[in-house]
Design a protein around this motif. Structure first.
Motif, PDB file in Angstrom:
ATOM      1  N   THR A 124     -23.780   6.199 -33.024  1.00  0.00           N
ATOM      2  CA  THR A 124     -23.467   6.751 -31.701  1.00  0.00           C
ATOM      3  C   THR A 124     -22.617   8.004 -31.874  1.00  0.00           C
ATOM      4  O   THR A 124     -21.905   8.166 -32.883  1.00  0.00           O
ATOM      5  CB  THR A 124     -22.715   5.732 -30.853  1.00  0.00           C
ATOM      6  OG1 THR A 124     -21.524   5.320 -31.542  1.00  0.00           O
ATOM      7  CG2 THR A 124     -23.585   4.515 -30.572  1.00  0.00           C
ATOM      8  N   ILE A 184     -20.396  11.571 -30.038  1.00  0.00           N
ATOM      9  CA  ILE A 184     -19.410  12.034 -29.058  1.00  0.00           C
ATOM     10  C   ILE A 184     -20.006  13.243 -28.359  1.00  0.00           C
ATOM     11  O   ILE A 184     -20.446  14.203 -29.013  1.00  0.00           O
ATOM     12  CB  ILE A 184     -18.086  12.421 -29.747  1.00  0.00           C
ATOM     13  CG1 ILE A 184     -17.516  11.219 -30.516  1.00  0.00           C
ATOM     14  CG2 ILE A 184     -17.079  12.957 -28.739  1.00  0.00           C
ATOM     15  CD1 ILE A 184     -16.388  11.585 -31.462  1.00  0.00           C
ATOM     16  N   GLU A 206     -17.868  12.083 -37.946  1.00  0.00           N
ATOM     17  CA  GLU A 206     -18.295  11.738 -36.594  1.00  0.00           C
ATOM     18  C   GLU A 206     -19.480  12.610 -36.170  1.00  0.00           C
ATOM     19  O   GLU A 206     -19.592  13.777 -36.560  1.00  0.00           O
ATOM     20  CB  GLU A 206     -17.151  11.939 -35.597  1.00  0.00           C
ATOM     21  CG  GLU A 206     -15.993  10.963 -35.763  1.00  0.00           C
ATOM     22  CD  GLU A 206     -16.298   9.599 -35.138  1.00  0.00           C
ATOM     23  OE1 GLU A 206     -17.430   9.398 -34.666  1.00  0.00           O
ATOM     24  OE2 GLU A 206     -15.394   8.743 -35.142  1.00  0.00           O
ATOM     25  N   CYS A 258     -24.883   9.158 -27.109  1.00  0.00           N
ATOM     26  CA  CYS A 258     -23.428   9.303 -27.166  1.00  0.00           C
ATOM     27  C   CYS A 258     -22.755   8.247 -26.293  1.00  0.00           C
ATOM     28  O   CYS A 258     -23.151   8.050 -25.137  1.00  0.00           O
ATOM     29  CB  CYS A 258     -23.012  10.698 -26.693  1.00  0.00           C
ATOM     30  SG  CYS A 258     -23.594  12.030 -27.769  1.00  0.00           S
ATOM     31  N   ASP A 259     -21.766   7.561 -26.857  1.00  0.00           N
ATOM     32  CA  ASP A 259     -21.030   6.558 -26.080  1.00  0.00           C
ATOM     33  C   ASP A 259     -19.588   6.992 -25.817  1.00  0.00           C
ATOM     34  O   ASP A 259     -18.799   6.250 -25.249  1.00  0.00           O
ATOM     35  CB  ASP A 259     -21.055   5.200 -26.786  1.00  0.00           C
ATOM     36  CG  ASP A 259     -20.378   5.239 -28.150  1.00  0.00           C
ATOM     37  OD1 ASP A 259     -20.024   6.350 -28.620  1.00  0.00           O
ATOM     38  OD2 ASP A 259     -20.224   4.163 -28.761  1.00  0.00           O
ATOM     39  N   ARG A 260     -19.233   8.228 -26.269  1.00  0.00           N
ATOM     40  CA  ARG A 260     -17.904   8.772 -26.016  1.00  0.00           C
ATOM     41  C   ARG A 260     -18.027  10.236 -25.613  1.00  0.00           C
ATOM     42  O   ARG A 260     -19.066  10.868 -25.833  1.00  0.00           O
ATOM     43  CB  ARG A 260     -17.023   8.652 -27.283  1.00  0.00           C
ATOM     44  CG  ARG A 260     -16.654   7.227 -27.660  1.00  0.00           C
ATOM     45  CD  ARG A 260     -16.311   7.116 -29.140  1.00  0.00           C
ATOM     46  NE  ARG A 260     -17.490   7.324 -29.969  1.00  0.00           N
ATOM     47  CZ  ARG A 260     -17.453   7.610 -31.269  1.00  0.00           C
ATOM     48  NH1 ARG A 260     -16.282   7.747 -31.865  1.00  0.00           N
ATOM     49  NH2 ARG A 260     -18.554   7.774 -31.953  1.00  0.00           N
ATOM     50  N   GLU A 261     -16.946  10.763 -25.048  1.00  0.00           N
ATOM     51  CA  GLU A 261     -16.944  12.154 -24.607  1.00  0.00           C
ATOM     52  C   GLU A 261     -15.635  12.824 -25.001  1.00  0.00           C
ATOM     53  O   GLU A 261     -14.595  12.170 -25.110  1.00  0.00           O
ATOM     54  CB  GLU A 261     -17.097  12.236 -23.088  1.00  0.00           C
ATOM     55  CG  GLU A 261     -18.392  11.676 -22.540  1.00  0.00           C
ATOM     56  CD  GLU A 261     -18.475  11.835 -21.026  1.00  0.00           C
ATOM     57  OE1 GLU A 261     -18.350  12.977 -20.545  1.00  0.00           O
ATOM     58  OE2 GLU A 261     -18.638  10.820 -20.340  1.00  0.00           O
ATOM     59  N   VAL A 288     -10.888  12.191 -27.336  1.00  0.00           N
ATOM     60  CA  VAL A 288     -12.129  11.414 -27.338  1.00  0.00           C
ATOM     61  C   VAL A 288     -11.919  10.202 -26.463  1.00  0.00           C
ATOM     62  O   VAL A 288     -11.033   9.359 -26.728  1.00  0.00           O
ATOM     63  CB  VAL A 288     -12.508  10.971 -28.768  1.00  0.00           C
ATOM     64  CG1 VAL A 288     -13.786  10.122 -28.728  1.00  0.00           C
ATOM     65  CG2 VAL A 288     -12.703  12.179 -29.684  1.00  0.00           C
ATOM     66  N   LEU A 289     -12.739  10.090 -25.408  1.00  0.00           N
ATOM     67  CA  LEU A 289     -12.602   8.998 -24.444  1.00  0.00           C
ATOM     68  C   LEU A 289     -13.942   8.297 -24.286  1.00  0.00           C
ATOM     69  O   LEU A 289     -15.004   8.894 -24.530  1.00  0.00           O
ATOM     70  CB  LEU A 289     -12.142   9.551 -23.099  1.00  0.00           C
ATOM     71  CG  LEU A 289     -10.805  10.296 -23.093  1.00  0.00           C
ATOM     72  CD1 LEU A 289     -10.548  10.948 -21.740  1.00  0.00           C
ATOM     73  CD2 LEU A 289      -9.669   9.363 -23.455  1.00  0.00           C
ATOM     74  N   PRO A 290     -13.918   7.031 -23.877  1.00  0.00           N
ATOM     75  CA  PRO A 290     -15.190   6.325 -23.615  1.00  0.00           C
ATOM     76  C   PRO A 290     -16.004   7.060 -22.560  1.00  0.00           C
ATOM     77  O   PRO A 290     -15.430   7.603 -21.607  1.00  0.00           O
ATOM     78  CB  PRO A 290     -14.748   4.946 -23.140  1.00  0.00           C
ATOM     79  CG  PRO A 290     -13.362   4.780 -23.641  1.00  0.00           C
ATOM     80  CD  PRO A 290     -12.753   6.150 -23.654  1.00  0.00           C
ATOM     81  N   SER A 291     -17.318   7.063 -22.774  1.00  0.00           N
ATOM     82  CA  SER A 291     -18.188   7.720 -21.797  1.00  0.00           C
ATOM     83  C   SER A 291     -18.224   6.941 -20.510  1.00  0.00           C
ATOM     84  O   SER A 291     -18.221   5.705 -20.487  1.00  0.00           O
ATOM     85  CB  SER A 291     -19.595   7.833 -22.369  1.00  0.00           C
ATOM     86  OG  SER A 291     -20.480   8.333 -21.390  1.00  0.00           O
ATOM     87  N   THR A 348     -21.240   4.437 -20.133  1.00  0.00           N
ATOM     88  CA  THR A 348     -21.437   3.209 -20.923  1.00  0.00           C
ATOM     89  C   THR A 348     -20.784   2.031 -20.220  1.00  0.00           C
ATOM     90  O   THR A 348     -19.969   2.180 -19.332  1.00  0.00           O
ATOM     91  CB  THR A 348     -20.806   3.394 -22.309  1.00  0.00           C
ATOM     92  OG1 THR A 348     -19.412   3.684 -22.155  1.00  0.00           O
ATOM     93  CG2 THR A 348     -21.482   4.512 -23.066  1.00  0.00           C
TER      94      THR A 348
END
Length: 387
Positions: free
Chosen positions: A326, A328, A350, A368-371, A381-384, A387
């Motif tokens: 996954t 970012i 990453e 991508c599961d983060r942004e 970097v934060l959770p998307s 998701t």
């Protein structure tokens, strides 16, 4: 006519399979490296004479030929990398001691090996030059078995043969070239009635021995039977001794070990022990090789040699799955601080994908599961949110 249709037995490799194959390629080359094998990268095309030198013309029917627009000479797209490695050892490296080489690359063949095969195998292999004893045969076959184990093969069936047995009988019997070729094809096809017909006019000891070869298949008892029933020629005795030495070293590493003294695969190419590895669920050999001491002489320097190769395309269905990583998602902004964070994350391994404008509705395809978000005065970097 649809211009996206590929030729028969030529296929694309799509991302999930490509990931399996590439990981396997890297693992094998790393394995070869720690065993002292140096990587070579021969060219995809050479003049036909070079590609066929030393192979006894065995590869000629598989060679795809093109005309060189610069010289007007006929070139071939390689169908096997082994002769190229032999050329490099004999003509370019020109070392006096033992040389270990490995390679990984695509080859092109005029026809597939079988109805489910490909005309573009991804050939990976290793070769030893400069050593003539069974110790190098043992080393190269142990490396082959380690390679298959690394790729996930839990049980391997290994077939061992030796073309020296047939060669000694053919030489002792004074067989004409045409008869020798016919017998070779009959033995390869395991056509016992044809073997009997072709040998009917030969003197008893040689004719009887040639008719016996298709029966000499099985376990250790085959070697004892061959010693008892074949003519006591020095070449045959040495061949059986070599097979016994190899078997002693390899037996603990395989699920089943068999001997086949009528196996003449690559007869005009190989000069000694030959071998093939099989795994459950696959009807054809997944790795094979043998000794080919005579190939280097075509390039000006005869060197004993032994090696093996396998096709990663053929092995692809048996390779373990590679879990997709996954990523970012990063915004597409001309921000030096953002660019620095992105490069730092990539340096850590990453996956960072820049969100190019105008494709917002397809973001789910990017995996991508983060942004990357600007928060509290810095990029984080934060959770998307999806998701």
């Amino acid at each position: 006519m649809r211009n996206w249709i590929l030729p028969e037995y030529v296929q694309d490799i799509l991302p999930p399979e490509a990931a399996r194959i590439e990981r396997a390629r890297r693992m094998l080359l790393d394995l070869f490296q720690v065993h002292g094998y140096e990587l070579v990268m021969p060219p995809l095309v050479e003049y036909v004479e070079s590609l066929l030198s030393g192979t006894g013309r065995d590869l000629e029917l598989q060679l795809v030929k093109v005309v060189d627009q610069l010289s007007g000479r006929l070139m071939g797209v390689r169908a096997d990398i082994t002769p190229q490695a032999a050329r490099i050892d004999a003509h370019l490296l020109n070392r006096r001691g033992v040389t270990r080489l490995c390679y990984a690359g695509s080859v092109l063949r005029a026809l597939p090996a079988n109805l489910t095969g490909t005309r573009e195998p991804l050939q990976v292999g290793a070769e030893i030059y400069g050593h003539a004893g069974p110790e190098s045969d043992v080393e190269i076959q142990q490396l082959m078995l380690k390679s298959l184990a690394l790729l996930g093969a839990k049980t391997v069936h290994l077939d061992l043969g030796h073309v020296g047995v047939f060669r000694a009988l053919a030489r002792e019997g004074g067989l004409a070239d045409a008869l020798e070729s016919d017998l070779f094809r009959a033995l390869q096809a395991k056509d016992v009635p044809l073997v009997e017909d072709l040998t009917s006019g030969l003197a008893a000891p040689i004719g009887r021995a040639l008719r016996l070869l298709p029966e000499l298949y099985g376990g250790r008892e085959v070697l004892a039977e061959a010693r008892r029933r074949l003519p006591p020629l020095p070449e045959i005795g040495q061949a059986l001794d070599d097979l016994e030495t190899v078997a002693d070293a390899l037996e603990p590493m395989v699920g089943e070990l068999c001997f086949d003294l009528a196996e003449l695969r690559g007869y005009h190419y190989h000069s000694g022990a030959v071998f093939a590895a099989y795994v459950p669920g696959c009807a054809s050999a997944v790795a094979q090789g043998g000794r080919y001491d005579e190939v280097g002489s075509a390039f000006g320097r005869a060197r004993p040699a032994t090696g093996f190769s396998l096709d990663l395309r053929q092995l692809s269905p048996y390779l373990p799955e590679v879990q997709p990583r996954t990523g970012i998602l990063a915004p597409c902004l001309p921000d030096p601080a953002l660019a620095k964070v992105i490069e730092s994350l990539r340096a850590q391994g990453e996956v960072v994908v820049v969100d190019l404008p105008g494709h917002e509705e397809f973001r789910d395809e990017l995996g991508c599961d983060r942004e990357l978000k600007f928060q509290d005065g810095c990029w984080q970097v934060l959770p998307s949110r999806r998701t």
